[in-house]
Design a protein around this motif. Structure first.
Motif, PDB file in Angstrom:
ATOM      1  N   LYS A  71     -41.670   3.655  54.530  1.00 49.94           N
ATOM      2  CA  LYS A  71     -40.569   4.551  54.172  1.00 49.94           C
ATOM      3  C   LYS A  71     -39.269   3.773  53.980  1.00 49.94           C
ATOM      4  O   LYS A  71     -38.496   4.027  53.057  1.00 49.94           O
ATOM      5  CB  LYS A  71     -40.389   5.615  55.247  1.00 49.94           C
ATOM      6  CG  LYS A  71     -41.526   6.620  55.335  1.00 49.94           C
ATOM      7  CD  LYS A  71     -41.265   7.638  56.441  1.00 49.94           C
ATOM      8  CE  LYS A  71     -42.413   8.608  56.586  1.00 49.94           C
ATOM      9  NZ  LYS A  71     -42.192   9.608  57.658  1.00 49.94           N
ATOM     10  N   LYS A  75     -36.880   3.338  50.652  1.00 52.08           N
ATOM     11  CA  LYS A  75     -35.439   3.585  50.690  1.00 52.08           C
ATOM     12  C   LYS A  75     -34.654   2.371  50.206  1.00 52.08           C
ATOM     13  O   LYS A  75     -33.673   2.495  49.463  1.00 52.08           O
ATOM     14  CB  LYS A  75     -35.013   3.960  52.110  1.00 52.08           C
ATOM     15  CG  LYS A  75     -35.506   5.329  52.550  1.00 52.08           C
ATOM     16  CD  LYS A  75     -35.315   5.554  54.036  1.00 52.08           C
ATOM     17  CE  LYS A  75     -33.861   5.618  54.437  1.00 52.08           C
ATOM     18  NZ  LYS A  75     -33.701   5.946  55.874  1.00 52.08           N
ATOM     19  N   LYS A  99     -37.159  13.883  39.275  1.00 48.58           N
ATOM     20  CA  LYS A  99     -38.127  14.847  39.819  1.00 48.58           C
ATOM     21  C   LYS A  99     -39.372  14.121  40.315  1.00 48.58           C
ATOM     22  O   LYS A  99     -39.895  14.425  41.394  1.00 48.58           O
ATOM     23  CB  LYS A  99     -38.515  15.879  38.768  1.00 48.58           C
ATOM     24  CG  LYS A  99     -39.512  16.927  39.298  1.00 48.58           C
ATOM     25  CD  LYS A  99     -39.931  17.895  38.219  1.00 48.58           C
ATOM     26  CE  LYS A  99     -40.826  18.977  38.796  1.00 48.58           C
ATOM     27  NZ  LYS A  99     -42.031  18.434  39.483  1.00 48.58           N
ATOM     28  N   ASN A 102     -38.523  12.195  43.460  1.00 46.48           N
ATOM     29  CA  ASN A 102     -38.282  13.109  44.573  1.00 46.48           C
ATOM     30  C   ASN A 102     -39.552  13.804  45.039  1.00 46.48           C
ATOM     31  O   ASN A 102     -39.632  14.238  46.199  1.00 46.48           O
ATOM     32  CB  ASN A 102     -37.202  14.131  44.198  1.00 46.48           C
ATOM     33  CG  ASN A 102     -35.814  13.524  44.226  1.00 46.48           C
ATOM     34  OD1 ASN A 102     -35.572  12.542  44.932  1.00 46.48           O
ATOM     35  ND2 ASN A 102     -34.896  14.084  43.459  1.00 46.48           N
ATOM     36  N   ASP A 103     -40.552  13.937  44.177  1.00 50.91           N
ATOM     37  CA  ASP A 103     -41.863  14.415  44.630  1.00 50.91           C
ATOM     38  C   ASP A 103     -42.455  13.431  45.636  1.00 50.91           C
ATOM     39  O   ASP A 103     -43.021  13.829  46.661  1.00 50.91           O
ATOM     40  CB  ASP A 103     -42.812  14.591  43.440  1.00 50.91           C
ATOM     41  CG  ASP A 103     -42.490  15.835  42.621  1.00 50.91           C
ATOM     42  OD1 ASP A 103     -41.751  16.706  43.132  1.00 50.91           O
ATOM     43  OD2 ASP A 103     -42.979  15.929  41.481  1.00 50.91           O
ATOM     44  N   ASN A 105     -40.646  11.239  47.422  1.00 52.09           N
ATOM     45  CA  ASN A 105     -39.788  11.286  48.604  1.00 52.09           C
ATOM     46  C   ASN A 105     -40.112  12.482  49.488  1.00 52.09           C
ATOM     47  O   ASN A 105     -40.067  12.400  50.717  1.00 52.09           O
ATOM     48  CB  ASN A 105     -38.319  11.328  48.189  1.00 52.09           C
ATOM     49  CG  ASN A 105     -37.809   9.973  47.736  1.00 52.09           C
ATOM     50  OD1 ASN A 105     -38.583   9.030  47.628  1.00 52.09           O
ATOM     51  ND2 ASN A 105     -36.529   9.870  47.462  1.00 52.09           N
ATOM     52  N   SER A 106     -40.426  13.597  48.864  1.00 52.52           N
ATOM     53  CA  SER A 106     -40.780  14.791  49.631  1.00 52.52           C
ATOM     54  C   SER A 106     -42.054  14.566  50.427  1.00 52.52           C
ATOM     55  O   SER A 106     -42.156  14.950  51.596  1.00 52.52           O
ATOM     56  CB  SER A 106     -40.943  15.987  48.684  1.00 52.52           C
ATOM     57  OG  SER A 106     -41.350  17.136  49.390  1.00 52.52           O
ATOM     58  N   ALA A 107     -43.050  13.922  49.799  1.00 58.99           N
ATOM     59  CA  ALA A 107     -44.300  13.622  50.506  1.00 58.99           C
ATOM     60  C   ALA A 107     -44.065  12.662  51.668  1.00 58.99           C
ATOM     61  O   ALA A 107     -44.731  12.747  52.699  1.00 58.99           O
ATOM     62  CB  ALA A 107     -45.322  13.045  49.532  1.00 58.99           C
ATOM     63  N   LYS A 109     -41.262  12.556  53.300  1.00 61.81           N
ATOM     64  CA  LYS A 109     -40.222  13.175  54.126  1.00 61.81           C
ATOM     65  C   LYS A 109     -38.937  12.346  54.108  1.00 61.81           C
ATOM     66  O   LYS A 109     -38.278  12.162  55.133  1.00 61.81           O
ATOM     67  CB  LYS A 109     -40.719  13.398  55.555  1.00 61.81           C
ATOM     68  CG  LYS A 109     -41.895  14.369  55.640  1.00 61.81           C
ATOM     69  CD  LYS A 109     -42.324  14.623  57.070  1.00 61.81           C
ATOM     70  CE  LYS A 109     -43.473  15.624  57.121  1.00 61.81           C
ATOM     71  NZ  LYS A 109     -43.937  15.894  58.502  1.00 61.81           N
ATOM     72  N   PRO A 111     -35.091  11.856  52.095  1.00 57.45           N
ATOM     73  CA  PRO A 111     -34.129  12.703  51.377  1.00 57.45           C
ATOM     74  C   PRO A 111     -34.232  12.489  49.869  1.00 57.45           C
ATOM     75  O   PRO A 111     -34.533  11.378  49.410  1.00 57.45           O
ATOM     76  CB  PRO A 111     -32.770  12.239  51.917  1.00 57.45           C
ATOM     77  CG  PRO A 111     -33.011  10.860  52.445  1.00 57.45           C
ATOM     78  CD  PRO A 111     -34.418  10.866  52.963  1.00 57.45           C
ATOM     79  N   PRO A 112     -33.971  13.532  49.098  1.00 53.10           N
ATOM     80  CA  PRO A 112     -34.067  13.403  47.642  1.00 53.10           C
ATOM     81  C   PRO A 112     -32.918  12.595  47.067  1.00 53.10           C
ATOM     82  O   PRO A 112     -31.839  12.518  47.658  1.00 53.10           O
ATOM     83  CB  PRO A 112     -33.996  14.861  47.160  1.00 53.10           C
ATOM     84  CG  PRO A 112     -33.207  15.558  48.227  1.00 53.10           C
ATOM     85  CD  PRO A 112     -33.596  14.890  49.528  1.00 53.10           C
TER      86      PRO A 112
END
Length: 214
Positions: A71, A75, A99, A102-103, A105-107, A109, A111-112
């Protein structure tokens, strides 16, 4: 495990993957989509699922993707100025790369990321640029097709067009065109390098309004 299942679900839904696009950069979007369409997605999914259930190395890789170290790597990479420049370029070309990132990043966890604001991002600049940018987003062929359809199917619209093409309205156009103040406006527009012929041709082709020649 939840992350792994989410990742697999993401892959599984990609059987007819459409590159995110928001109306601009159609040529680039189409070019890249053609490459994506050549990928045998169903076979890729089948192989991925088999590796996920049977292969220990693959399972450890999936677990690594959940680690804090990975992670942090994501970043750090996303924070690089060079990455920002590249992502903004792709974004400005009309592909919604933010998008896609950010998909991920969402997986993970995370931040977008924030995409550049629309305002100040896409404009060409100048009055000519403004006119061209507006023309670029207008569905001109669809407008012409609808124009022809309404002429045939709507008496009210046909009457309006008849008024616009009438001698009465043409005389109105001529009077406005010859007005000294309007001529000052035209002179200023030409001084600024505005392509008045393009506007004149558009009005004549779409509405049949004959604009006098300077």
């Amino acid at each position: 495990m939840k992350f792994a299942l989410a990742l697999l679900a993401l892959v599984a839904t990609a059987s007819a993957y459409e590159l995110p696009n928001f109306g601009r950069g159609y040529v680039l979007h189409k070019d890249i989509q053609e490459f994506i369409d050549l990928i045998p997605v169903e076979k890729v999914i089948q192989i991925t699922l088999q590796y996920f259930t049977e292969d220990k190395d693959f399972q450890r890789m999936i677990e690594y993707f959940r680690s804090e170290g990975f992670k942090q790597l994501v970043k750090d990479v996303e924070a690089l100025p060079e990455v920002k420049v590249f992502m903004d370029y792709v974004h400005n070309a009309g592909i919604d790369i933010y998008k896609m990132v950010n998909d991920l990043n969402s997986a993970l966890k995370l931040p977008p990321l924030t995409a550049p604001s629309y305002f100040g991002t896409y404009i060409t600049g100048g009055i000519n640029g403004y006119i061209q940018d507006i023309l670029n987003v207008l569905p001109q062929q669809q407008l012409r097709d609808l124009y022809e359809k309404k002429l045939k199917t709507s008496a009210a619209f046909a009457d309006l067009v008849a008024q616009l093409k009438s001698d009465n309205f043409q005389q109105l156009v001529n009077q406005v065109y010859n007005n000294p103040i309007f001529q000052e406006l035209l002179t200023h527009a030409r001084t600024e390098g505005i392509d008045l012929i393009k506007i004149k041709n558009l009005l004549e082709s779409l509405w049949g309004i004959k604009i006098p020649t300077y």
